[in-house]
Design an enzyme around this catalytic site. Structure first.
Site, PDB file in Angstrom:
ATOM      1  NE  ARG A  77      46.368  13.154  38.003  1.00 53.93           N
ATOM      2  CZ  ARG A  77      46.285  11.928  37.486  1.00 53.93           C
ATOM      3  NH1 ARG A  77      46.335  10.852  38.248  1.00 53.93           N
ATOM      4  NH2 ARG A  77      46.156  11.777  36.181  1.00 53.93           N
ATOM      5  CG  HIS A 121      41.784  10.236  34.106  1.00 58.01           C
ATOM      6  ND1 HIS A 121      42.595  10.387  35.204  1.00 58.01           N
ATOM      7  CD2 HIS A 121      41.556   8.908  34.009  1.00 58.01           C
ATOM      8  CE1 HIS A 121      42.835   9.202  35.759  1.00 58.01           C
ATOM      9  NE2 HIS A 121      42.208   8.277  35.045  1.00 58.01           N
ATOM     10  CD  GLU A 166      47.283   5.170  33.952  1.00 56.83           C
ATOM     11  OE1 GLU A 166      46.475   4.404  33.392  1.00 56.83           O
ATOM     12  OE2 GLU A 166      47.668   5.005  35.115  1.00 56.83           O
ATOM     13  CG  ASN A 295      49.198   7.437  37.202  1.00 58.88           C
ATOM     14  OD1 ASN A 295      49.551   8.387  37.889  1.00 58.88           O
ATOM     15  ND2 ASN A 295      48.131   7.466  36.418  1.00 58.88           N
ATOM     16  CE1 TYR A 297      46.694   2.276  41.489  1.00 63.22           C
ATOM     17  CE2 TYR A 297      47.577   2.893  39.359  1.00 63.22           C
ATOM     18  CZ  TYR A 297      46.726   3.132  40.411  1.00 63.22           C
ATOM     19  OH  TYR A 297      45.897   4.225  40.389  1.00 63.22           O
ATOM     20  CD  GLU A 355      45.907   7.288  38.562  1.00 57.35           C
ATOM     21  OE1 GLU A 355      45.791   6.040  38.514  1.00 57.35           O
ATOM     22  OE2 GLU A 355      45.414   8.051  37.718  1.00 57.35           O
TER      23      GLU A 355
END
Ligand code: FCB
Length: 455
Positions: A77, A121, A166, A295, A297, A355
């Site tokens: 990606r 991005h 995002e 994404n 985390y 991600e």
């Protein structure tokens, strides 16, 4: 020995973003981006660094693709830099910029690595920012035109397209908190920017359908977090609903349900100007997409804020938890909670983890080995939870580690290392960390084998 096998055809990838790795900020006619401007403004970036050099990927991309092949990735990606294609934001496209991405895609094909292409991005042409950037509705139109140009000109197979990365971060870190380009501090503009980003996404989807690229799924990537109340008290529970509304539903609802969440419309309208929304906008934003990129985390644990209009709340860091170098709590169960929730509330639809990863203070030892067992544990535990979600019917079709190699981590400059590959910036040499070898094994087995697990 516990085994967690993934389905045939599962995408195993790594992700990057143009500004974070490419360098060569004015090669081949590239225009200035908002991140060039922002990082050249003293005080914005740790150590006043910039992406001017980054990983020099624009120059040595062939070497990087070879390393991806050594890792065994079957997907990669990356993002296209908008100002390489439209140096002034609109007008005539820059052929040399398009050619770079064609060459990169060809190189990936040579190694049978599937290209997954993100159109935005975060590196918008500065020329558009000079007219208000995402705060200006015209930017959505220009984004749609840029997308159409890429769909038409890059006439090579692309496996998955992603419109935006995002949009929450673009809008709120860029226009309200000022920690990302363009560095503004105005929540009203941020709300308008969020709307215009979503509109740009919808316009890109429309042009994609008009151009009819065959069999190439297109979607969007959102940063989503499970939001959990710090206690069962009424105020904490209500806070978690609002924080979820702000961080997750403000984007998920218009895309999948065709309207902004009513509870948040009420909260925002008490303190801010709601965005200008034209009649057709909600239908454009809700154009059907083929999958959702997620994404993730960490999780967000919140205690109630000062009032019932507080949509952030007070995030807590439980003392017993483990944290990465970003200060983000390691919370693997969160990805299970998130995936099953998105599946239940907005699906069923194919999902990708576009991600997931962790920054740690990696250093080569005297023999040059980079022992990053904390990263291996992180990735392994998140993957196991993703696997568990799949056993409950979640349609997860791929997983991308953030990130292929250490790179420019936005306002943190080069101080945070997220890569599977270690980059020694002064020499631009790359070294596999232990996690790279570990990931190579996961890919070759199409899953994990874990000592002493319960499975
Ligand atoms: C995400 C970004 C990515 C990187 C990681 C750590 O929010 O999409 O570029 O910065 O965080």
């Amino acid at each position: 020995m516990a085994k967690y096998l993934f389905p045939e055809g599962f995408l195993w990838g790594a992700a990057t973003a143009s500004y974070q790795i490419e360098g060569s900020p004015s090669s081949d006619g590239k225009g200035e981006s908002i991140w060039d401007r922002f990082s050249h403004t003293p005080g914005n970036i740790f150590d006043d660094d910039s992406g001017d050099t980054a990983c020099e990927h624009y120059r040595i991309y062939r070497e990087d693709v070879r390393r991806m092949a050594d890792l065994g990735l079957n997907a990669y990606r990356f993002s296209i830099s908008w100002p390489r294609i439209f140096p002034e934001g609109s007008g005539k496209p820059n052929q040399k910029g398009l050619d770079f991405y064609r060459r990169l895609i060809e190189e990936l094909h040579n190694y049978k690595i599937k290209p997954v292409v993100t159109l935005y991005h975060w590196d918008m042409p500065q020329a558009l920012q000079d007219q208000g950037g995402w705060g200006n509705r015209d930017t959505a139109k220009y984004f749609g035109q840029y997308a159409a140009c890429v769909f038409e000109s890059i006439d090579l197979p692309v496996d998955r397209w992603i419109t935006l990365n995002e949009p929450w971060v673009s809008a709120f870190l860029g226009y309200a908190l000022g920690v990302h380009a363009p560095g503004l501090n105005d929540f009203n503009i941020a709300l308008q920017a969020a709307h215009n980003l979503l509109l740009g996404h919808g316009l890109a989807i429309r042009s994609f359908r008009d151009i009819k690229r065959k069999d190439e799924p297109i979607g969007i990537t959102l940063n989503l977090n499970p939001i959990e109340p710090a206690s069962d008290s009424k105020p904490d529970l209500a806070q978690a609903v609002r924080t979820d509304g702000f961080m997750n539903r403000w984007f998920l609802d218009p895309i999948f349900r065709g309207s902004y969440p009513q509870d948040m419309v009420e909260v925002f309208s008490r303190s801010f100007d709601l965005p200008d929304i034209e009649e057709e906008d909600t239908a454009v934003i809700a154009e059907p997409i083929d999958y959702l990129g997620i994404n993730n985390y960490t999780r967000i644990l919140v205690r109630a804020g000062s009032s019932e209009d507080d949509f952030m709340g007070n995030p807590l860091n439980p003392p017993e938890a483990e944290y990465t170098e970003m200060g983000w709590e390691v919370y693997p169960r969160g990805i299970y909670e998130l995936l099953t929730r998105v599946h239940r509330d907005y699906g069923p639809l194919p999902l990708y983890i576009t991600e997931n990863g962790a920054a740690f203070d990696d250093k080569p030892d005297k023999d040059g080995r980079i022992d990053d067992s904390s990263r291996i544990n992180y990735l392994q535990d998140y993957l196991i939870e993703a696997w568990k979600a799949m056993q409950e019917g979640v349609l997860l079709e791929g997983y991308f580690v953030w990130t292929l190699m250490d790179n420019f981590e936005w306002s943190f400059g080069y101080s945070k290392r997220f890569g599977l590959i270690y980059v020694d910036y002064p020499t631009q040499k790359r070294y596999f960390k232990d996690s790279a070898y570990w990931y190579r094994d996961v890919i070759s087995r199409n899953g994990l084998e874990v000592q002493g697990g319960a499975q």
